[in-house]
Design a protein around this motif. Structure first.
Motif, short mmCIF file in Angstrom:
data_model
loop_
_atom_site.label_atom_id
_atom_site.label_comp_id
_atom_site.label_asym_id
_atom_site.label_seq_id
_atom_site.Cartn_x
_atom_site.Cartn_y
_atom_site.Cartn_z
N SER A 50 44.42 43.42 42.52
CA SER A 50 45.44 42.48 42.08
C SER A 50 46.48 43.08 41.16
CB SER A 50 44.77 41.31 41.34
OG SER A 50 44.18 41.77 40.13
N GLY A 51 46.14 44.20 40.52
CA GLY A 51 47.04 44.78 39.53
C GLY A 51 46.86 44.20 38.14
N LEU A 52 45.95 43.25 37.98
CA LEU A 52 45.64 42.71 36.65
C LEU A 52 44.73 43.68 35.91
CD1 LEU A 52 44.80 38.96 37.42
CD2 LEU A 52 46.95 39.89 36.54
N SER A 53 44.75 43.61 34.60
CA SER A 53 43.81 44.42 33.82
C SER A 53 42.41 43.84 33.95
CB SER A 53 44.23 44.45 32.35
OG SER A 53 44.01 43.17 31.75
N SER A 54 41.41 44.66 33.65
CA SER A 54 40.04 44.18 33.67
C SER A 54 39.86 43.03 32.70
CB SER A 54 39.08 45.32 33.33
OG SER A 54 37.75 44.87 33.30
N THR A 55 40.48 43.12 31.53
CA THR A 55 40.37 42.04 30.55
C THR A 55 40.96 40.76 31.09
OG1 THR A 55 40.38 43.57 28.69
CG2 THR A 55 41.00 41.30 28.22
N ASP A 56 42.09 40.84 31.80
CA ASP A 56 42.70 39.64 32.39
C ASP A 56 41.77 38.97 33.38
OD1 ASP A 56 45.03 39.74 30.95
OD2 ASP A 56 46.19 40.75 32.51
N VAL A 57 41.10 39.76 34.23
CA VAL A 57 40.16 39.20 35.19
C VAL A 57 39.03 38.50 34.46
CG1 VAL A 57 38.49 39.77 37.00
CG2 VAL A 57 40.74 40.86 37.00
N HIS A 58 38.55 39.10 33.39
CA HIS A 58 37.44 38.49 32.65
C HIS A 58 37.90 37.31 31.80
CE1 HIS A 58 34.06 41.09 33.70
NE2 HIS A 58 34.99 41.99 33.93
N LEU A 59 39.17 37.23 31.46
CA LEU A 59 39.70 36.02 30.82
C LEU A 59 39.48 34.80 31.72
CD1 LEU A 59 43.16 37.11 29.35
CD2 LEU A 59 41.24 36.23 28.02
N LEU A 60 39.69 34.99 33.02
CA LEU A 60 39.53 33.89 33.97
C LEU A 60 38.06 33.57 34.18
CD1 LEU A 60 42.23 34.99 36.58
CD2 LEU A 60 42.40 33.16 34.89
N THR A 61 37.26 34.59 34.27
CA THR A 61 35.82 34.40 34.47
C THR A 61 35.18 33.69 33.29
OG1 THR A 61 35.74 36.40 35.80
CG2 THR A 61 33.66 35.63 34.88
N ALA A 62 35.68 33.99 32.09
CA ALA A 62 35.07 33.49 30.85
C ALA A 62 35.87 32.36 30.23
CB ALA A 62 34.91 34.64 29.86
N ARG A 63 36.61 31.59 31.02
CA ARG A 63 37.45 30.57 30.41
C ARG A 63 36.64 29.52 29.68
NH1 ARG A 63 36.33 25.29 32.71
NH2 ARG A 63 36.91 25.22 34.91
N THR A 64 35.44 29.18 30.17
CA THR A 64 34.60 28.19 29.48
C THR A 64 34.14 28.72 28.13
OG1 THR A 64 33.86 27.30 31.60
CG2 THR A 64 32.52 26.77 29.68
N SER A 83 46.68 38.21 44.79
CA SER A 83 47.27 38.67 43.53
C SER A 83 48.21 37.65 42.90
CB SER A 83 48.01 40.00 43.75
OG SER A 83 48.62 40.43 42.56
N PRO A 84 49.11 37.00 43.66
CA PRO A 84 49.99 36.00 43.02
C PRO A 84 49.21 34.83 42.41
CG PRO A 84 50.86 36.64 45.17
CD PRO A 84 49.48 37.20 45.07
N GLN A 85 48.17 34.38 43.10
CA GLN A 85 47.39 33.25 42.56
C GLN A 85 46.59 33.68 41.32
OE1 GLN A 85 47.64 34.04 45.79
NE2 GLN A 85 48.51 32.18 46.72
N LEU A 86 46.05 34.88 41.34
CA LEU A 86 45.30 35.37 40.19
C LEU A 86 46.22 35.55 38.98
CD1 LEU A 86 43.15 37.90 42.17
CD2 LEU A 86 42.19 36.07 40.78
N THR A 87 47.42 36.07 39.22
CA THR A 87 48.38 36.25 38.13
C THR A 87 48.81 34.90 37.56
OG1 THR A 87 49.17 38.31 39.10
CG2 THR A 87 50.62 37.22 37.51
N ALA A 88 49.08 33.94 38.44
CA ALA A 88 49.47 32.60 37.99
C ALA A 88 48.34 31.95 37.19
CB ALA A 88 49.86 31.73 39.18
N ALA A 89 47.10 32.13 37.64
CA ALA A 89 45.96 31.57 36.91
C ALA A 89 45.84 32.21 35.54
CB ALA A 89 44.68 31.78 37.71
N ARG A 90 46.02 33.53 35.46
CA ARG A 90 45.98 34.21 34.17
C ARG A 90 47.03 33.65 33.22
NH1 ARG A 90 48.27 39.28 33.25
NH2 ARG A 90 50.07 38.29 34.29
N ASP A 91 48.25 33.48 33.71
CA ASP A 91 49.33 32.96 32.87
C ASP A 91 49.05 31.54 32.41
OD1 ASP A 91 50.60 35.38 33.28
OD2 ASP A 91 52.00 34.60 34.78
#
Length: 364
Positions: free
Chosen positions: A78-92, A25-33
């Motif tokens: 992780s406690g992230l929103s679904s949109t946040d998770v997909h922000l990382l998946t769809a960064r390209t 969760s901390p790494q996923l949150t940091a990546a989102r930010d």
């Protein structure tokens, strides 16, 4: 760069995603930010980034529902929103046509004899991004064992499976990028690793889904007798396949090699793609080196080689790239070998090897 390791336990996609999300969760949150900041620096408004991510989510649910389930679990854990998770998946897809990207140099040699392809890739990315990454060992919904290097929040990038197939990954830019909603290219990479045994399988999967951004998947396979490889260039405008004949070597960086797709190349920024490509092709014989670390060292010993990208401190934060990883695939036994270093620095770096779950993982 810190490269963590993670192994799945064999539960269903959603439960494995939940377990992964809770642990990281901390790494996923940091990546989102970090990516939200990069999107803003690159001129992508937050609402636009989220709209693209939600559109990609719908495509994943349609074409790869098992991966969509994994993302549901990652969000829950992780406690992230679904949109946040997909922000990382769809960064390209979010960054398509919005920011210059100098990402990755790949070379693959297909031996004449009955032995596995020999590969090497650098991964170049922003100096200030993805300084924690992960090598994931997982078992797909189809039962395939996969090991893949990726950023936190991505389902795959560079990897190999226990079916004798591996995949390298380079970004490309085409004028059709962003023209439609599509499956994220990192999800496509995971689909290939989960489902494919041959180059033909990988091509079929690539042709089966709509895409919103461009990349090249350099696919290598070995069935114990026959080695094969091809660069599969994908874009919203179409898919092109550049096979590697036996006894030959193919290099790829960040420009299209297929003439038809190259006509739609989108390169508004200065890029080192051509010098890196020339470096690899000039030194193509080095790709024949059997031992993977020795192969990396051979390319690292090329004087002033542009494939070892160094960050330029005079550039703005979002325009500073560096080589973060050098990686080779062993498709015969199903393993990644890598160092968190540019080729020129492998001599002083730890060279690690991670195999698929349940596979042989010999140390050389």
């Amino acid at each position: 760069m810190i490269i963590h390791e993670w192994s799945a336990e064999g539960a269903g996609p959603q439960e494995e995603g939940r377990r992964f999300g809770a642990r990281w969760s901390p790494q996923l949150t940091a990546a989102r930010d970090s990516y939200v900041r990069l999107f803003a620096q690159s001129g992508v408004p937050a609402e636009r980034a989220r709209a693209i991510a939600d559109g990609c989510r719908a495509m994943i649910e349609t074409h790869a529902p098992e991966i969509a389930d994994e993302f549901v679990g990652i969000a829950d854990g992780s406690g992230l929103s679904s949109t946040d998770v997909h922000l990382l998946t769809a960064r390209t897809e979010i960054l398509a046509r919005m920011t210059p990207s100098m990402e990755c140099s790949t070379i693959v040699h297909v031996p004449e004899a009955a032995s596995a392809p020999r590969t090497l890739q650098t991964w170049d990315w922003h100096e200030t991004l993805s300084n924690e990454t992960v090598v994931r060992r997982l078992r797909s919904a189809s039962g395939t064992s996969v090991v893949t290097f990726c950023e936190f929040g991505q389902p795959a990038k560079i990897g190999v499976n226990d079916r004798g197939l591996g995949l390298h990954f380079n970004i490309l830019h085409h004028r059709s990028d962003g023209s439609q909603t599509g499956v994220p290219v990192h999800v496509l990479a995971r689909m290939v690793l989960d489902r494919a045994s041959t180059v033909a399988d990988a091509v079929e999967i690539a042709r089966s889904v709509p895409l919103a951004a461009s990349s090249v998947l350099t696919v290598a396979a070995f069935d114990g007798q026959t080695a094969e490889a091809a660069a599969v260039e994908v874009s919203p405008a179409g898919v092109a396949v550049l096979p590697v004949p036996r006894g030959h070597t193919l290099a790829h960086t960040n420009h299209f090699l297929d003439e038809t797709l190259a006509a739609g190349e989108y390169s508004p920024y200065k890029t080192t793609s051509v010098p890196r490509y020339q470096c690899l092709t000039d030194a193509a014989d080095l790709a024949r080196t059997v031992d993977d670390r020795e192969r990396a060292l051979a390319f690292g010993a090329i004087p002033d080689a542009p494939i070892s990208v160094r960050a330029r401190p005079e550039e703005p934060e979002h325009l500073r790239w560096e080589t973060k990883l050098t990686v080779a695939l062993d498709v015969e036994v199903g393993a990644l070998s890598f160092a968190a270093a540019a080729p020129a620095d492998v001599v002083d770096a730890e060279w690690r090897r991670v195999g698929v779950l349940g596979g042989r993982n010999p140390v050389r």
